[in-house]
Design a protein around this motif. Structure first.
Motif, PDB file in Angstrom:
ATOM      1  N   PRO A  11       0.902  -1.175  -0.057  1.00  0.00           N
ATOM      2  CA  PRO A  11       0.166   0.006   0.004  1.00  0.00           C
ATOM      3  C   PRO A  11       0.929   1.439  -0.196  1.00  0.00           C
ATOM      4  O   PRO A  11       1.596   1.218   0.710  1.00  0.00           O
ATOM      5  CB  PRO A  11      -0.863  -0.261   1.483  1.00  0.00           C
ATOM      6  CG  PRO A  11      -0.705  -1.487   1.628  1.00  0.00           C
ATOM      7  CD  PRO A  11       0.537  -2.163   1.198  1.00  0.00           C
ATOM      8  N   GLU A  12       0.619   2.244  -1.002  1.00  0.00           N
ATOM      9  CA  GLU A  12       1.380   3.503  -0.852  1.00  0.00           C
ATOM     10  C   GLU A  12       0.274   4.718  -1.410  1.00  0.00           C
ATOM     11  O   GLU A  12      -0.566   4.351  -2.049  1.00  0.00           O
ATOM     12  CB  GLU A  12       2.367   3.138  -2.196  1.00  0.00           C
ATOM     13  CG  GLU A  12       1.933   2.936  -3.447  1.00  0.00           C
ATOM     14  CD  GLU A  12       3.091   2.370  -4.433  1.00  0.00           C
ATOM     15  OE1 GLU A  12       4.007   2.373  -4.087  1.00  0.00           O
ATOM     16  OE2 GLU A  12       2.799   1.993  -5.609  1.00  0.00           O
ATOM     17  N   GLU A  13       0.955   5.898  -0.946  1.00  0.00           N
ATOM     18  CA  GLU A  13       0.242   6.841  -1.082  1.00  0.00           C
ATOM     19  C   GLU A  13       1.221   7.795  -1.997  1.00  0.00           C
ATOM     20  O   GLU A  13       2.552   7.907  -1.516  1.00  0.00           O
ATOM     21  CB  GLU A  13      -0.133   7.646   0.025  1.00  0.00           C
ATOM     22  CG  GLU A  13      -1.217   7.172   0.896  1.00  0.00           C
ATOM     23  CD  GLU A  13      -1.751   7.758   2.088  1.00  0.00           C
ATOM     24  OE1 GLU A  13      -2.201   9.280   1.609  1.00  0.00           O
ATOM     25  OE2 GLU A  13      -1.688   7.623   3.134  1.00  0.00           O
ATOM     26  N   VAL A  14       0.772   8.821  -3.192  1.00  0.00           N
ATOM     27  CA  VAL A  14       1.657   9.587  -3.764  1.00  0.00           C
ATOM     28  C   VAL A  14       0.788  11.001  -3.751  1.00  0.00           C
ATOM     29  O   VAL A  14      -0.382  10.887  -3.641  1.00  0.00           O
ATOM     30  CB  VAL A  14       2.011   8.911  -5.040  1.00  0.00           C
ATOM     31  CG1 VAL A  14       2.504   7.759  -5.156  1.00  0.00           C
ATOM     32  CG2 VAL A  14       0.547   8.498  -5.920  1.00  0.00           C
ATOM     33  N   ASN A  15       1.576  11.962  -4.248  1.00  0.00           N
ATOM     34  CA  ASN A  15       0.767  13.212  -4.475  1.00  0.00           C
ATOM     35  C   ASN A  15       1.736  13.697  -5.528  1.00  0.00           C
ATOM     36  O   ASN A  15       2.985  14.196  -5.284  1.00  0.00           O
ATOM     37  CB  ASN A  15       0.601  14.062  -3.227  1.00  0.00           C
ATOM     38  CG  ASN A  15      -0.034  15.002  -3.448  1.00  0.00           C
ATOM     39  OD1 ASN A  15      -0.682  15.443  -4.739  1.00  0.00           O
ATOM     40  ND2 ASN A  15      -0.599  15.759  -2.598  1.00  0.00           N
ATOM     41  N   LEU A 343      -6.037   6.670  -2.359  1.00  0.00           N
ATOM     42  CA  LEU A 343      -5.170   5.811  -3.168  1.00  0.00           C
ATOM     43  C   LEU A 343      -4.741   4.588  -2.652  1.00  0.00           C
ATOM     44  O   LEU A 343      -4.231   3.693  -3.294  1.00  0.00           O
ATOM     45  CB  LEU A 343      -3.961   6.844  -3.352  1.00  0.00           C
ATOM     46  CG  LEU A 343      -4.276   8.089  -4.113  1.00  0.00           C
ATOM     47  CD1 LEU A 343      -2.701   8.634  -4.492  1.00  0.00           C
ATOM     48  CD2 LEU A 343      -4.975   7.701  -5.602  1.00  0.00           C
ATOM     49  N   LEU A 344      -4.901   4.162  -1.360  1.00  0.00           N
ATOM     50  CA  LEU A 344      -4.913   2.937  -0.763  1.00  0.00           C
ATOM     51  C   LEU A 344      -5.973   2.081  -1.366  1.00  0.00           C
ATOM     52  O   LEU A 344      -5.813   0.539  -1.104  1.00  0.00           O
ATOM     53  CB  LEU A 344      -4.903   3.032   0.760  1.00  0.00           C
ATOM     54  CG  LEU A 344      -3.729   3.744   1.266  1.00  0.00           C
ATOM     55  CD1 LEU A 344      -4.017   3.927   2.930  1.00  0.00           C
ATOM     56  CD2 LEU A 344      -2.380   3.525   1.169  1.00  0.00           C
ATOM     57  N   ASP A 345      -6.992   2.299  -2.020  1.00  0.00           N
ATOM     58  CA  ASP A 345      -8.014   1.450  -2.347  1.00  0.00           C
ATOM     59  C   ASP A 345      -7.425   1.007  -3.822  1.00  0.00           C
ATOM     60  O   ASP A 345      -6.892   1.579  -4.549  1.00  0.00           O
ATOM     61  CB  ASP A 345      -9.176   2.415  -3.017  1.00  0.00           C
ATOM     62  CG  ASP A 345     -10.517   1.531  -3.305  1.00  0.00           C
ATOM     63  OD1 ASP A 345     -10.043   0.495  -3.800  1.00  0.00           O
ATOM     64  OD2 ASP A 345     -11.617   1.921  -3.223  1.00  0.00           O
ATOM     65  N   PRO A 346      -7.290  -0.303  -3.874  1.00  0.00           N
ATOM     66  CA  PRO A 346      -6.897  -1.246  -5.179  1.00  0.00           C
ATOM     67  C   PRO A 346      -7.515  -0.409  -6.405  1.00  0.00           C
ATOM     68  O   PRO A 346      -6.854  -0.512  -7.387  1.00  0.00           O
ATOM     69  CB  PRO A 346      -7.362  -2.580  -4.907  1.00  0.00           C
ATOM     70  CG  PRO A 346      -7.288  -2.902  -3.233  1.00  0.00           C
ATOM     71  CD  PRO A 346      -8.116  -1.557  -2.850  1.00  0.00           C
ATOM     72  N   LEU A 351      -3.067   4.714 -10.423  1.00  0.00           N
ATOM     73  CA  LEU A 351      -2.877   6.081 -10.231  1.00  0.00           C
ATOM     74  C   LEU A 351      -1.280   6.060  -9.507  1.00  0.00           C
ATOM     75  O   LEU A 351      -0.270   6.853  -9.810  1.00  0.00           O
ATOM     76  CB  LEU A 351      -3.633   6.870  -9.486  1.00  0.00           C
ATOM     77  CG  LEU A 351      -5.067   6.960 -10.011  1.00  0.00           C
ATOM     78  CD1 LEU A 351      -6.154   7.857  -9.186  1.00  0.00           C
ATOM     79  CD2 LEU A 351      -4.907   7.902 -11.359  1.00  0.00           C
ATOM     80  N   CYS A 352      -0.964   5.056  -8.644  1.00  0.00           N
ATOM     81  CA  CYS A 352       0.202   4.940  -7.921  1.00  0.00           C
ATOM     82  C   CYS A 352       1.302   4.564  -9.047  1.00  0.00           C
ATOM     83  O   CYS A 352       2.425   5.205  -8.830  1.00  0.00           O
ATOM     84  CB  CYS A 352       0.293   4.180  -6.671  1.00  0.00           C
ATOM     85  SG  CYS A 352      -0.911   4.463  -5.545  1.00  0.00           S
ATOM     86  N   ASP A 353       0.749   3.588  -9.802  1.00  0.00           N
ATOM     87  CA  ASP A 353       1.851   3.273 -10.786  1.00  0.00           C
ATOM     88  C   ASP A 353       1.940   4.292 -11.874  1.00  0.00           C
ATOM     89  O   ASP A 353       3.244   4.560 -12.003  1.00  0.00           O
ATOM     90  CB  ASP A 353       1.011   2.138 -11.681  1.00  0.00           C
ATOM     91  CG  ASP A 353       0.836   0.708 -10.915  1.00  0.00           C
ATOM     92  OD1 ASP A 353       1.546   0.757  -9.774  1.00  0.00           O
ATOM     93  OD2 ASP A 353       0.020   0.088 -11.228  1.00  0.00           O
ATOM     94  N   ALA A 354       1.107   5.145 -12.182  1.00  0.00           N
ATOM     95  CA  ALA A 354       1.275   6.397 -12.828  1.00  0.00           C
ATOM     96  C   ALA A 354       2.381   7.359 -12.373  1.00  0.00           C
ATOM     97  O   ALA A 354       3.237   8.003 -13.098  1.00  0.00           O
ATOM     98  CB  ALA A 354       0.147   7.199 -13.189  1.00  0.00           C
ATOM     99  N   ALA A 355       2.209   7.534 -11.068  1.00  0.00           N
ATOM    100  CA  ALA A 355       3.202   8.453 -10.274  1.00  0.00           C
ATOM    101  C   ALA A 355       4.550   7.752 -10.391  1.00  0.00           C
ATOM    102  O   ALA A 355       5.577   8.582 -10.768  1.00  0.00           O
ATOM    103  CB  ALA A 355       2.946   8.519  -8.727  1.00  0.00           C
ATOM    104  N   TRP A 356       4.858   6.567 -10.272  1.00  0.00           N
ATOM    105  CA  TRP A 356       6.115   6.080 -10.592  1.00  0.00           C
ATOM    106  C   TRP A 356       6.643   6.309 -11.839  1.00  0.00           C
ATOM    107  O   TRP A 356       7.902   6.448 -12.168  1.00  0.00           O
ATOM    108  CB  TRP A 356       6.232   4.573  -9.891  1.00  0.00           C
ATOM    109  CG  TRP A 356       5.964   4.519  -8.488  1.00  0.00           C
ATOM    110  CD1 TRP A 356       5.294   4.221  -7.789  1.00  0.00           C
ATOM    111  CD2 TRP A 356       7.237   4.731  -7.716  1.00  0.00           C
ATOM    112  NE1 TRP A 356       5.461   4.233  -6.439  1.00  0.00           N
ATOM    113  CE2 TRP A 356       7.103   4.484  -6.240  1.00  0.00           C
ATOM    114  CE3 TRP A 356       8.384   5.215  -7.933  1.00  0.00           C
ATOM    115  CZ2 TRP A 356       7.499   4.678  -5.093  1.00  0.00           C
ATOM    116  CZ3 TRP A 356       9.304   5.313  -6.588  1.00  0.00           C
ATOM    117  CH2 TRP A 356       8.927   5.385  -5.409  1.00  0.00           C
ATOM    118  N   ALA A 357       5.577   6.025 -12.873  1.00  0.00           N
ATOM    119  CA  ALA A 357       5.850   5.938 -14.187  1.00  0.00           C
ATOM    120  C   ALA A 357       6.543   7.387 -14.462  1.00  0.00           C
ATOM    121  O   ALA A 357       7.219   7.596 -15.457  1.00  0.00           O
ATOM    122  CB  ALA A 357       4.935   5.716 -15.039  1.00  0.00           C
ATOM    123  N   LEU A 358       5.858   8.170 -14.004  1.00  0.00           N
ATOM    124  CA  LEU A 358       6.258   9.719 -14.341  1.00  0.00           C
ATOM    125  C   LEU A 358       7.461  10.091 -13.921  1.00  0.00           C
ATOM    126  O   LEU A 358       8.353  10.705 -14.483  1.00  0.00           O
ATOM    127  CB  LEU A 358       5.323  10.818 -13.525  1.00  0.00           C
ATOM    128  CG  LEU A 358       4.095  11.479 -14.043  1.00  0.00           C
ATOM    129  CD1 LEU A 358       3.367  12.478 -13.007  1.00  0.00           C
ATOM    130  CD2 LEU A 358       4.590  12.540 -15.437  1.00  0.00           C
TER     131      LEU A 358
END
Length: 411
Positions: A11-15, A343-346, A351-358
């Motif tokens: 579980p991860e949060e991003v902003n 964002l902890l909701d599966p 959206l978390c993947d998108a943050a890392w991809a960015l």
């Protein structure tokens, strides 16, 4: 490109949408990274209005604090000559002008970005000065305090360092004066109501009356932004707002990702700075079609602000049109939390993947432009956007945030 195997997602949060003192915020770029680490975020993104000057400090601080970081900027563009010309889309203050974001700006493109933004800031500065004069005339009629642009408003900004001045700075300066003159509680709300004709809601009145409220000035700012701006707002010109097509083309030319900032019909704003109002939902299909034709590559949105029904419809349209989905909670007040538990909701893992991809896109494109996520010569360009995002997300997650330049070892 090759990627090393990633661990099962935790579980991860991003902003990806935090403003700094270079536009309007209680946080410097360094403080953003510190607050993000304290909040337990895995990644954080800088997103200033009309400014990129905070980028170098932000990336240096992120490296030092060991958090993955991405840099973008937010601007307004006009819709002249498009099927949406004249419509109110995602901007509460004026029709025909929309907010967009440049996401994932490679560090070697900061100077080019600043050159693009300089005339925008200059035009906005002139308009902000004119707005201050208009506000002062309105306040004088109501026996309110007046503002000096040089001594009251500019010190609230970093205009001399490549930052910008917005209506928030004007409202903040006024909020500061009102609190200085009337204190907290009854005297303040009475003046707002009886002299300025502005009636705070029960929620806002409670916040202004609360003796130990550390966010009072930001609560008052949010109220003034929603209720007072219509009295002094001056419409933007094309010198301040380039065309949507030209802005998207510029973003692509610097290997950033041009994104439309979806707002959606609003019932209540988290910071009290937007009235309940309808925006783009009634013509969303037409809007997405137009954005795609104009060269936009992504949609950015804030899940806590929208309903499940709104988000489901938006996600379906993004998938249909091949638009990347990017999330971020618009942080510009001390009252707001950096956390976004939704964002902890599966259902929002993408959206978390998108943050890392960015982040991977930004670092890779800085070393080799053809490795940008959307570059036509990207080795993965024939694969689906979803596949490319997953691939880049793996690279981002495996990157050492203390040494982001070593991302090339993962390629």
């Amino acid at each position: 490109m090759q990627t090393s195997a990633s661990n099962p997602h935790q579980p991860e949060e991003v902003n990806n949408h935090v403003h700094s003192t270079y536009s309007f915020s209680p946080y410097s770029p360094t403080q953003i990274t510190e607050a993000a680490v304290e909040a337990g975020l895995k990644t954080v993104g800088l997103m200033d209005h009309d400014a990129i000057a905070g980028g170098p400090e932000f990336l240096t601080a992120a490296r030092s604090n060991g958090i993955a970081a991405t840099v973008g900027c937010e601007i307004r563009v006009h819709l002249n000559g498009t099927p949406l010309e004249g419509k109110r889309v995602n901007n509460p203050d004026e029709p025909n002008i929309i907010y967009i974001a440049f996401h994932g700006i490679p560090a070697n493109q900061f100077e080019a970005t600043d050159q693009f933004l300089k005339p925008i800031r200059a035009a906005r500065l002139k308009r902000s000065q004119a707005e201050t004069e208009k506000l002062n005339a309105w306040l004088q009629q109501r026996h309110g305090p007046t503002l000096d642009f040089a001594t009251d408003i500019q010190p609230c900004s970093r205009i001399q360092e490549g930052g910008t001045i917005t209506e928030r700075h004007i409202c903040f300066a006024l909020a500061k004066k009102l609190i200085q003159q009337h204190g907290n509680g009854e005297a303040l709300t009475t003046f707002l109501n009886e002299h300025l004709g502005l009636s705070p809601s029960k929620k806002i009145a409670h916040q202004l009356h609360e003796e130990s409220n550390p966010h009072r000035i930001y609560d008052l700012l949010g109220f003034l932004k929603a209720e007072l701006v219509p009295h002094f707002f001056i419409p933007s010109g094309t010198d301040e707002c380039p065309s949507a097509r030209d802005a998207a083309a510029f973003a692509r030319s610097i290997h950033a990702i041009p994104a439309y900032a979806y707002l959606g019909d609003v019932s209540e704003s988290p910071t009290g700075d937007k009235r309940a109002q309808t925006f783009e939902d009634s013509f969303l299909d037409q809007l997405i079609n137009t954005l795609k034709e104009l060269g936009f590559q992504a949609i950015t949105y804030m899940p806590p602000r929208n309903t499940h029904k709104q988000l489901q419809r938006l996600q379906q349209l993004c998938h249909h049109h091949g638009l990347m989905e990017i999330s971020g909670v618009d942080i510009n007040s001390s009252r707001q939390s950096f956390n976004c538990p939704i964002l902890l909701d599966p259902a929002f893992q993408h959206l978390c993947d998108a943050a890392w991809a960015l982040i991977a896109h930004e670092k890779c494109a800085a070393q080799n432009e053809t490795l940008g996520l959307f570059h036509p010569e990207n080795p993965l360009i024939d694969q689906s956007l979803e596949t490319r995002v997953q691939h880049y997300a793996t690279i981002g997650r495996n990157m050492n945030p203390h040494q982001p330049e070593n991302i090339k070892e993962l390629l």
